[in-house]
Design an enzyme around this catalytic site. Structure first.
Site, PDB file in Angstrom:
ATOM      1  N   ALA A 168       0.768  -1.529  -0.218  1.00  0.00           N
ATOM      2  CA  ALA A 168       0.007  -0.052   0.001  1.00  0.00           C
ATOM      3  C   ALA A 168       0.630   1.150  -0.012  1.00  0.00           C
ATOM      4  CB  ALA A 168      -1.465  -0.103   1.061  1.00  0.00           C
ATOM      5  N   SER A 169       0.659   2.190   0.280  1.00  0.00           N
ATOM      6  CA  SER A 169       1.011   3.872   0.053  1.00  0.00           C
ATOM      7  C   SER A 169       2.455   3.941   0.982  1.00  0.00           C
ATOM      8  CB  SER A 169       0.052   5.306  -0.163  1.00  0.00           C
ATOM      9  OG  SER A 169      -0.898   4.394   1.073  1.00  0.00           O
ATOM     10  N   LEU A 170       1.995   3.564   2.334  1.00  0.00           N
ATOM     11  CA  LEU A 170       2.171   3.682   3.701  1.00  0.00           C
ATOM     12  C   LEU A 170       3.956   2.321   4.185  1.00  0.00           C
ATOM     13  CD1 LEU A 170      -0.205   5.384   5.923  1.00  0.00           C
ATOM     14  CD2 LEU A 170       1.763   6.565   3.648  1.00  0.00           C
ATOM     15  N   ALA A 171       2.781   1.554   3.641  1.00  0.00           N
ATOM     16  CA  ALA A 171       3.682  -0.224   3.966  1.00  0.00           C
ATOM     17  C   ALA A 171       3.136  -1.246   3.252  1.00  0.00           C
ATOM     18  CB  ALA A 171       3.039  -0.343   5.739  1.00  0.00           C
ATOM     19  N   GLN A 172       4.048  -2.450   3.795  1.00  0.00           N
ATOM     20  CA  GLN A 172       3.622  -3.969   2.490  1.00  0.00           C
ATOM     21  C   GLN A 172       3.204  -4.799   3.586  1.00  0.00           C
ATOM     22  OE1 GLN A 172       7.430  -3.334  -0.077  1.00  0.00           O
ATOM     23  NE2 GLN A 172       7.535  -4.991   1.486  1.00  0.00           N
ATOM     24  N   VAL A 173       3.032  -5.974   3.606  1.00  0.00           N
ATOM     25  CA  VAL A 173       2.221  -7.081   4.175  1.00  0.00           C
ATOM     26  C   VAL A 173       2.993  -8.243   3.398  1.00  0.00           C
ATOM     27  CG1 VAL A 173       0.870  -8.236   4.937  1.00  0.00           C
ATOM     28  CG2 VAL A 173       0.070  -5.930   4.411  1.00  0.00           C
ATOM     29  N   LYS A 187       2.771  -6.178   9.237  1.00  0.00           N
ATOM     30  CA  LYS A 187       3.122  -4.826   7.823  1.00  0.00           C
ATOM     31  C   LYS A 187       4.048  -4.626   8.078  1.00  0.00           C
ATOM     32  CE  LYS A 187      -0.446  -1.420   7.398  1.00  0.00           C
ATOM     33  NZ  LYS A 187      -1.722  -0.975   7.904  1.00  0.00           N
ATOM     34  N   ASP A 324     -11.391   4.636   5.958  1.00  0.00           N
ATOM     35  CA  ASP A 324     -10.671   4.245   5.039  1.00  0.00           C
ATOM     36  C   ASP A 324     -11.238   2.775   4.185  1.00  0.00           C
ATOM     37  OD1 ASP A 324      -9.003   4.862   2.513  1.00  0.00           O
ATOM     38  OD2 ASP A 324      -7.246   3.655   3.012  1.00  0.00           O
TER      39      ASP A 324
END
Length: 538
Positions: A168-173, A187, A324
């Site tokens: 995503a825009s702020l992090a990844q999983v 995350k 969101d």
């Protein structure tokens, strides 16, 4: 003349950006405790400012030049407008991807604003922003782990998948397996976010302020204040973890009738920090993946009902709202208990992800917002006006506020027909709504400036939920509005009782409740007749 004006505006933007950026670099490096990091941030700011300035001015110039002299309503203007929408949406998309971070979130939000912005922007942003977010390398992930836990992922977990399953825009999983064999989702915040958050805020602030200076009708300065408040919370995963637990607890205490149908992954607190969040891994379908939902034996209309009821309860009863709810943050899975409906279909469970952005509605805001929606559902013009004014829309813009909430023109909002708020989602509806959005753009801008920021986040939430419903039902449905009307009415009744606390008030509320049930029953019969007629026609 128009050409010279726009090129002059473009030059102004670039000069202001360069001057501001150069001064910021010197000042920040001189005053920083970490000159190396300050240099990194300050070299980012001028680059982004110039990039943003050129993109904004190019878009403005393209619109003015491409549409200049073409008569309003002519086929030539419509064709030219479509072409310029596509070009400028691509430019904005490219800017978001090049800058990353916060810009990706802004692009995602534009993709949810169906009917309020040109369809070309919605389609281009929606098809790219949720699926092409930046990805941090495994080395960068290890760097975050070492800073946060003092160990690498392989030292913390029994297994750790280096390739993320989502970004995503702020992090990844990433998926992983704990030492005791539990599968988890980890995350990890992108390493550049801490460094670029301040730069993103500075560049967006300057561009929005400068655009307002050049084009006074473009006033989105409220967006800067909202970013300033919400972004630090979204960048702190400890806040997100606490939000997820509070959300589930609210359903357990305040909405026990649907609590077991709404779920948030369990947090592993011993493996969670401000930049790392370890959660229970949940396998499910994204809420807009209708084919997978059907393959799981779940009816999409049941999912739509559950989403509507869950978020109506959050808005009108809990006062603590997930703001969101786009498709990537809502998963659907069959009830773990194996529960089935009367027709033998599997009952859905809604799994809420990404709890970074929540808003709390105080008692009066929540009561007025519920009363407004009750008025909208039951075509009560006086209640709509009264509560719109209480929420800040003013005596002159309450009808526009009602239109933005429902995506219906005022004459349909106050229409007493049972399906007056239903949006079919066809080309006729879309064209009508976009025409209104274009015609009333200055008033929309003024309304957004007036409304409290918490209500602006409710509008964003409505946009996201509308997109979800459109995916599940190919438009909105009468049943969805009936659910909202019922929950809003119950919240209004509870607010009256808590304020007055008298036996007479309780009797009045009880009688209103009986009338409400009768009214909803009538709407249900009307819905059933509409469905029968549709089936016979088919």
């Amino acid at each position: 003349m128009a050409t010279r004006l726009l090129w002059r505006a473009r030059a102004k933007l670039a000069v202001v950006a360069t001057a501001f950026g150069g001064g910021a670099v010197a000042a920040a490096i001189a005053s920083s405790d970490d000159p190396q990091r300050a240099l990194k941030v300050c070299t980012t700011v001028p680059t982004r400012l110039i990039r943003d300035s050129i993109t904004a001015a190019t878009i403005a110039f393209d619109y003015e030049y491409s549409l200049f002299g073409l008569p309003e309503g002519s086929p030539e203007r419509s064709r030219a407008k479509h072409e310029v929408h596509v070009r400028c949406a691509r430019r904005l998309q490219e800017l978001c991807f090049r800058n990353g971070g916060l810009y990706i979130k802004l692009g995602q939000h534009i993709g949810q604003l169906e009917y309020l912005v040109p369809q070309e922007y919605v389609q281009i942003m929606r098809e790219s922003m949720l699926n092409r977010c930046p990805v941090s390398s495994y080395e960068q992930v290890c760097e975050v782990f070492k800073k946060e836990l003092g160990r690498t992922p392989d030292e913390v977990f029994d297994e750790f998948e280096p390739i993320p399953i989502a970004s995503a825009s702020l992090a990844q999983v990433h998926t992983a397996r704990t030492r005791d064999g539990q599968k988890v989702a980890v995350k990890v915040q992108h390493t550049h976010m801490t460094d670029t958050a301040a730069a993103d805020h500075a560049t967006v602030q300057l561009i929005v302020n400068t655009l307002h200076w050049i084009f006074p009708s473009f006033d989105y300065r409220w967006l800067i204040e909202e970013m300033q408040e919400s972004l630090p919370k979204e960048l702190d995963f400890l806040v997100e973890a606490k939000n997820s637990e509070k959300c589930v607890d609210n359903f357990r205490k305040l909405s026990p009738h649907i609590a077991h149908y709404v779920y948030a992954p369990m947090v592993y607190w011993n493996l969670t920090t401000s930049k790392l969040l370890t959660m229970e891994f949940i396998d499910g379908a994204q809420v807009n993946d209708v084919k997978t939902i059907q393959r799981l034996g779940i009816r999409p209309n049941e999912v739509a009902r559950l989403v509507s009821e869950a978020f109506a309860d959050m808005m009108f009863k809990h006062g603590f709202v997930h703001c969101d709810p786009h498709a990537a943050n809502l998963l659907v899975r069959p009830m773990p208990s194996g529960e089935r409906s009367f027709l033998g279909k599997r009952k859905p469970q809604l799994v809420l992800l990404d709890h970074g952005l929540y808003k709390e509605l105080d008692f009066h805001t929540r009561a007025n917002y519920a009363a407004l929606w009750k008025g909208l559902i039951f075509s009560d013009a006086n209640a709509i006006k009264e509560n719109s004014v209480k929420l800040g829309a003013g005596e002159d813009l309450y009808a526009l506020f009602a239109g933005i909430l429902t995506m219906r023109p005022w004459n349909r909002v106050i229409d007493t027909s049972v399906d007056h708020l239903v949006v079919k989602g066809d080309e006729g509806d879309r064209s009508e709504l976009q025409m209104y959005a274009s015609q009333y753009f200055p008033q929309i801008t003024e309304l957004l400036r007036r409304l409290p920021r918490v209500i602006l986040l409710m509008l964003k939430t409505n946009d996201c939920l509308r997109a979800v419903n459109n995916s599940l039902l190919q438009g909105s449905s009468l049943e969805t509005f009936m659910i909202i009307g019922k929950v809003a009415s119950e919240a209004v009744a509870e607010a009256k009782i808590s304020q007055r606390r008298s036996f007479l008030c309780w009797i009045n509320v009880w009688l209103e409740g009986i009338l409400l049930e009768a009214r909803l029953f009538g709407m249900q019969i009307a819905l059933w007749l509409l469905q029968v007629r549709k089936a016979l026609t088919w």
